[in-house]
Design a protein around this motif. Sequence first.
Motif, PDB file in Angstrom:
ATOM      1  N   PRO A  77       0.818  -1.214   0.000  1.00 13.06           N
ATOM      2  CA  PRO A  77       0.000   0.000   0.000  1.00 13.06           C
ATOM      3  C   PRO A  77       0.857   1.271   0.000  1.00 13.06           C
ATOM      4  O   PRO A  77       1.691   1.470   0.872  1.00 13.06           O
ATOM      5  N   GLY A  78       0.663   2.094  -1.027  1.00 14.76           N
ATOM      6  CA  GLY A  78       1.396   3.351  -1.134  1.00 14.76           C
ATOM      7  C   GLY A  78       2.848   3.211  -1.539  1.00 14.76           C
ATOM      8  O   GLY A  78       3.602   4.189  -1.518  1.00 14.76           O
ATOM      9  N   GLN A  79       3.260   1.990  -1.938  1.00 16.12           N
ATOM     10  CA  GLN A  79       4.662   1.759  -2.282  1.00 16.12           C
ATOM     11  C   GLN A  79       4.769   1.070  -3.640  1.00 16.12           C
ATOM     12  O   GLN A  79       4.094   0.074  -3.891  1.00 16.12           O
ATOM     13  N   LEU A  80       5.648   1.618  -4.482  1.00 14.89           N
ATOM     14  CA  LEU A  80       5.770   1.161  -5.858  1.00 14.89           C
ATOM     15  C   LEU A  80       7.229   0.907  -6.221  1.00 14.89           C
ATOM     16  O   LEU A  80       8.139   1.493  -5.631  1.00 14.89           O
ATOM     17  N   LEU A  81       7.435   0.057  -7.195  1.00 17.80           N
ATOM     18  CA  LEU A  81       8.737  -0.082  -7.829  1.00 17.80           C
ATOM     19  C   LEU A  81       8.671   0.767  -9.094  1.00 17.80           C
ATOM     20  O   LEU A  81       7.868   0.506  -9.989  1.00 17.80           O
ATOM     21  N   VAL A  82       9.502   1.809  -9.155  1.00 18.68           N
ATOM     22  CA  VAL A  82       9.405   2.827 -10.205  1.00 18.68           C
ATOM     23  C   VAL A  82      10.703   2.879 -11.008  1.00 18.68           C
ATOM     24  O   VAL A  82      11.796   2.866 -10.437  1.00 18.68           O
ATOM     25  N   GLU A  83      10.562   2.967 -12.314  1.00 18.74           N
ATOM     26  CA  GLU A  83      11.719   3.026 -13.207  1.00 18.74           C
ATOM     27  C   GLU A  83      12.206   4.459 -13.420  1.00 18.74           C
ATOM     28  O   GLU A  83      11.409   5.398 -13.478  1.00 18.74           O
ATOM     29  N   GLU A  84      13.519   4.618 -13.561  1.00 21.71           N
ATOM     30  CA  GLU A  84      14.137   5.824 -14.098  1.00 21.71           C
ATOM     31  C   GLU A  84      15.054   5.355 -15.214  1.00 21.71           C
ATOM     32  O   GLU A  84      16.008   4.616 -14.970  1.00 21.71           O
ATOM     33  N   TYR A 126      17.329   2.424 -13.846  1.00 26.00           N
ATOM     34  CA  TYR A 126      17.270   2.030 -12.447  1.00 26.00           C
ATOM     35  C   TYR A 126      15.838   1.714 -12.057  1.00 26.00           C
ATOM     36  O   TYR A 126      14.884   2.289 -12.589  1.00 26.00           O
ATOM     37  N   PHE A 127      15.686   0.810 -11.094  1.00 27.51           N
ATOM     38  CA  PHE A 127      14.384   0.554 -10.483  1.00 27.51           C
ATOM     39  C   PHE A 127      14.484   0.874  -8.996  1.00 27.51           C
ATOM     40  O   PHE A 127      15.342   0.327  -8.294  1.00 27.51           O
ATOM     41  N   TYR A 128      13.615   1.779  -8.546  1.00 30.41           N
ATOM     42  CA  TYR A 128      13.617   2.240  -7.169  1.00 30.41           C
ATOM     43  C   TYR A 128      12.330   1.823  -6.455  1.00 30.41           C
ATOM     44  O   TYR A 128      11.240   1.924  -7.033  1.00 30.41           O
ATOM     45  N   ARG A 185      14.545   4.098  -2.763  1.00 28.62           N
ATOM     46  CA  ARG A 185      15.702   3.262  -2.448  1.00 28.62           C
ATOM     47  C   ARG A 185      15.998   2.390  -3.657  1.00 28.62           C
ATOM     48  O   ARG A 185      15.110   1.737  -4.211  1.00 28.62           O
ATOM     49  N   LEU A 186      17.265   2.349  -4.091  1.00 24.66           N
ATOM     50  CA  LEU A 186      17.635   1.593  -5.280  1.00 24.66           C
ATOM     51  C   LEU A 186      17.453   0.089  -5.054  1.00 24.66           C
ATOM     52  O   LEU A 186      17.927  -0.461  -4.063  1.00 24.66           O
ATOM     53  N   VAL A 187      16.790  -0.557  -6.004  1.00 21.74           N
ATOM     54  CA  VAL A 187      16.586  -2.012  -5.971  1.00 21.74           C
ATOM     55  C   VAL A 187      17.422  -2.699  -7.043  1.00 21.74           C
ATOM     56  O   VAL A 187      18.031  -3.736  -6.799  1.00 21.74           O
ATOM     57  N   LEU A 188      17.464  -2.117  -8.241  1.00 22.23           N
ATOM     58  CA  LEU A 188      18.169  -2.766  -9.347  1.00 22.23           C
ATOM     59  C   LEU A 188      18.721  -1.725 -10.308  1.00 22.23           C
ATOM     60  O   LEU A 188      17.996  -0.827 -10.755  1.00 22.23           O
ATOM     61  N   ASP A 189      20.014  -1.835 -10.618  1.00 24.66           N
ATOM     62  CA  ASP A 189      20.667  -1.040 -11.650  1.00 24.66           C
ATOM     63  C   ASP A 189      20.808  -1.946 -12.869  1.00 24.66           C
ATOM     64  O   ASP A 189      21.716  -2.773 -12.943  1.00 24.66           O
ATOM     65  N   VAL A 210      16.711 -10.703  -7.563  1.00 21.95           N
ATOM     66  CA  VAL A 210      17.312  -9.875  -6.516  1.00 21.95           C
ATOM     67  C   VAL A 210      16.781 -10.330  -5.166  1.00 21.95           C
ATOM     68  O   VAL A 210      15.754 -11.025  -5.106  1.00 21.95           O
ATOM     69  N   PRO A 211      17.460  -9.969  -4.086  1.00 27.43           N
ATOM     70  CA  PRO A 211      16.897 -10.285  -2.765  1.00 27.43           C
ATOM     71  C   PRO A 211      15.515  -9.678  -2.643  1.00 27.43           C
ATOM     72  O   PRO A 211      15.249  -8.609  -3.205  1.00 27.43           O
ATOM     73  N   THR A 212      14.629 -10.362  -1.948  1.00 24.70           N
ATOM     74  CA  THR A 212      13.249  -9.882  -1.831  1.00 24.70           C
ATOM     75  C   THR A 212      13.195  -8.408  -1.464  1.00 24.70           C
ATOM     76  O   THR A 212      13.853  -7.972  -0.509  1.00 24.70           O
ATOM     77  N   VAL A 213      12.454  -7.650  -2.254  1.00 25.47           N
ATOM     78  CA  VAL A 213      12.364  -6.212  -2.059  1.00 25.47           C
ATOM     79  C   VAL A 213      11.671  -5.919  -0.729  1.00 25.47           C
ATOM     80  O   VAL A 213      10.522  -6.323  -0.524  1.00 25.47           O
ATOM     81  N   GLN A 214      12.378  -5.259   0.153  1.00 29.75           N
ATOM     82  CA  GLN A 214      11.814  -4.907   1.446  1.00 29.75           C
ATOM     83  C   GLN A 214      11.024  -3.607   1.340  1.00 29.75           C
ATOM     84  O   GLN A 214      11.524  -2.621   0.802  1.00 29.75           O
ATOM     85  N   VAL A 215       9.805  -3.627   1.816  1.00 28.70           N
ATOM     86  CA  VAL A 215       9.001  -2.415   1.784  1.00 28.70           C
ATOM     87  C   VAL A 215       9.367  -1.527   2.957  1.00 28.70           C
ATOM     88  O   VAL A 215      10.008  -1.949   3.922  1.00 28.70           O
TER      89      VAL A 215
END
Length: 347
Positions: free
Chosen positions: A215-222, A233-235, A278-282, A340-345
């Motif tokens: 809720p209220g949290q997304l994985l967003v591309e740049e 990047y995915f944040y 927070r950076l998740v994947l470059d 990747v390691p499980t994305v922590q919210v």
Amino acid sequence: MDPESTPRILAIDVKGSTLTISKQILLHLPRGIADPVTGSSNITGLPNISSDDAAYDLAGNQLPFDPYGVDTEGVVRAPDGTFWISEEYRPSVLHVAADGTVLSRLVPSNQTAYTAKGIDVQRVLPAILSKEKSNRGLEALTISGDGRTLYAGMQSPLNNPTTKISAASRNLRIVQLDISHPAKPRVTGEYLTVRDADNSTDGDWKNSTMSWLAPGQLLVEERDAKVPAKHTYFYAVDLRRATNLLGSKWDDLATSPSLEQLTPPDLAANDLVAGAKRLVLDVAATGTTNSKLEGMSVLRRGRTTEIAVVDDNDFDVSGIDASGNVQFTTTPEQLDIYRVPTVQVYN
């Protein structure tokens, strides 16, 4: 562009390195309504508004505008089996039945002249979105886990007030919609994300895809526009404490300076809070040969998260040569899966 090419939803099976199309759902109009270009119920991918870039065939002839035309980008499936689709022309969001029938189209509230017979046109999106950079409307789209909330992201900063401002701006808008009652969706939020400063050297930064995390949290591309990708990047982005811009002066076309003109210190001075990230994947750091990553799906598997990304092939057109001839690419479409390691919210 081929005016007979109908936008469609594909079901794709992935087995190892093999991709197989198992189903196609063509987008079409309700029974009894004909598209003026195709002469049938099937719609086109042609521009639907004169402020869009014009479309041309391979002979260089300009193609007509189509009030039903869409440049489809993001697609999500709702729990009731219907689809929601973002498109970057107007910009708009479409609600589509399970069989591909276009039910409604959500457009900016100031686009009062737009009509499309047989389609429920709802002017509910913030008027400010009509300042989109040409062909850079709503691209990224995701749906919440309970299927009640959509998030739609603008592909590029708005031309607010000019294209020069858009090119330099680091500020991008994400709209939140309540679709609990699909026939009457409501915009309930509008939030800001701020791209990294180093991406400004790319000159063409975009957000082309997002995925819901919590809720209220997304994985967003740049991402940039380099081939292959240089900055993609995915944040993990937390919007819960971000300022809701909806209905504020930053939604007003007359506000000066505009939101797009504000630097991070300016945002702080105006008590504007962007989504924490927070950076998740470059992706570029993995050595990918891919570019224009515009589709994403996220699957959590215990301690591991799989992030599948796919490119936009632009109809296999790579550009125009000095003589005005269309150049085609032979590079096949590509699906990459990253673990990747499980994305922590965020807490």
